[in-house]
Design an enzyme around this catalytic site. Sequence first.
Site, PDB file in Angstrom:
ATOM      1  N   PRO A   2      45.835  -3.739  47.384  1.00 35.46           N
ATOM      2  CA  PRO A   2      46.739  -4.878  47.192  1.00 35.46           C
ATOM      3  C   PRO A   2      46.916  -5.203  45.714  1.00 35.46           C
ATOM      4  O   PRO A   2      45.953  -5.187  44.940  1.00 35.46           O
ATOM      5  CB  PRO A   2      46.020  -6.015  47.930  1.00 35.46           C
ATOM      6  CG  PRO A   2      45.181  -5.320  48.946  1.00 35.46           C
ATOM      7  CD  PRO A   2      44.734  -4.052  48.294  1.00 35.46           C
ATOM      8  N   GLU A   3      48.156  -5.471  45.325  1.00 36.57           N
ATOM      9  CA  GLU A   3      48.473  -5.799  43.944  1.00 36.57           C
ATOM     10  C   GLU A   3      48.859  -7.269  43.854  1.00 36.57           C
ATOM     11  O   GLU A   3      48.697  -8.015  44.811  1.00 36.57           O
ATOM     12  CB  GLU A   3      49.585  -4.883  43.436  1.00 36.57           C
ATOM     13  CG  GLU A   3      49.229  -3.407  43.527  1.00 36.57           C
ATOM     14  CD  GLU A   3      50.353  -2.490  43.037  1.00 36.57           C
ATOM     15  OE1 GLU A   3      51.149  -2.902  42.173  1.00 36.57           O
ATOM     16  OE2 GLU A   3      50.442  -1.359  43.542  1.00 36.57           O
ATOM     17  N   LYS A  59      44.191  -9.802  40.306  1.00 39.72           N
ATOM     18  CA  LYS A  59      44.139  -9.288  41.668  1.00 39.72           C
ATOM     19  C   LYS A  59      43.042  -9.964  42.489  1.00 39.72           C
ATOM     20  O   LYS A  59      42.655  -9.477  43.547  1.00 39.72           O
ATOM     21  CB  LYS A  59      43.907  -7.770  41.657  1.00 39.72           C
ATOM     22  CG  LYS A  59      45.047  -6.955  41.056  1.00 39.72           C
ATOM     23  CD  LYS A  59      44.757  -5.465  41.152  1.00 39.72           C
ATOM     24  CE  LYS A  59      45.876  -4.625  40.541  1.00 39.72           C
ATOM     25  NZ  LYS A  59      45.616  -3.180  40.637  1.00 39.72           N
ATOM     26  N   ARG A 282      46.596   9.082  39.676  1.00 41.04           N
ATOM     27  CA  ARG A 282      47.446   8.199  40.462  1.00 41.04           C
ATOM     28  C   ARG A 282      48.837   8.799  40.588  1.00 41.04           C
ATOM     29  O   ARG A 282      49.396   9.349  39.632  1.00 41.04           O
ATOM     30  CB  ARG A 282      47.568   6.817  39.787  1.00 41.04           C
ATOM     31  CG  ARG A 282      46.249   6.149  39.482  1.00 41.04           C
ATOM     32  CD  ARG A 282      45.468   5.816  40.725  1.00 41.04           C
ATOM     33  NE  ARG A 282      46.177   4.871  41.589  1.00 41.04           N
ATOM     34  CZ  ARG A 282      46.185   3.558  41.411  1.00 41.04           C
ATOM     35  NH1 ARG A 282      45.536   3.016  40.394  1.00 41.04           N
ATOM     36  NH2 ARG A 282      46.822   2.776  42.259  1.00 41.04           N
TER      37      ARG A 282
END
Length: 292
Positions: A2-3, A59, A282
């Site tokens: 989650p960002e 975050k 990534r």
Amino acid sequence: MPELPEVETIARGLDKRVAGDGIESVWIGSRQQPLKSPANVIAATLEGTRILRVHRAGKHIVFDLERTRRKAASPAASRTHKRQHSDPDAPTAVTAQWIVHLGMTGRIVVCEPSAEIAKHTHLIAKLESGSELRFIDPRMFGKLSVHAGGFDPGGTEPLEVDEERFVALFRGRKTPIKSALLNQKLLRGVGNIYADESLFRAGIRPRRRAATITRQQFVKLHKAVAEVLREAIAQGGSSISDYVDADGAEGFFQLQHRVYGREDEPCLVCGTSIQRVVLAGRSSHYCSKCQK
């Protein structure tokens, strides 16, 4: 993972559901991986407090707490307290913060005590209202901790940073701009999804060195980051894997993704196939025609 938009959505939902409620008791499972503070310290800090508000810092989900149940004191301390206050049972306001980082698969939900306890539930906080706060994390990359107050995750808040500060954060850096955007010590809360989407709107390739980007392009990127994050918050975030909000509902911003997760699909602007590259482990998605 989650960002910022997902964490903001969860924090807002929790604030609506539990702000003003009291924490009566806390159960913490035996698995120690999710904890950054010792289990007994977390329980002792949370029990007997009232949740003043729930908000986001980077975050992290932050519960601001006020102590309402006075802890047992020594006889000498009790005598001193009675001399100073007419009501010895008056609540003592002690500020503390409960910090939750969801990691990759963490969830924190509000539910009724009768609800089935999901596998991989690591913490249950019983509230005065009768509801329960439950932290669930199958892969145990999330972290729970408590602080005396003033928690600071570091980095600059992307929804508050002005244009000059934004340019100063990245100008002259030799790293790829995508890597710089993911550096939480520079800009907090932006992760893989929203970095890709912001770079697409700004017309900048993820592998491009930050030092080669012009001021005008940085200005566009500054605007794009804020727009993407605000739009995603309005849509409840992006449900890609395990993400759900405080009520267990999914977000919808994944339906608005222009590049992320769309490898080999046509660009929505020019029709060119979206490409995928790997930067520092990534995945990064971009359009070779729209982004330079």
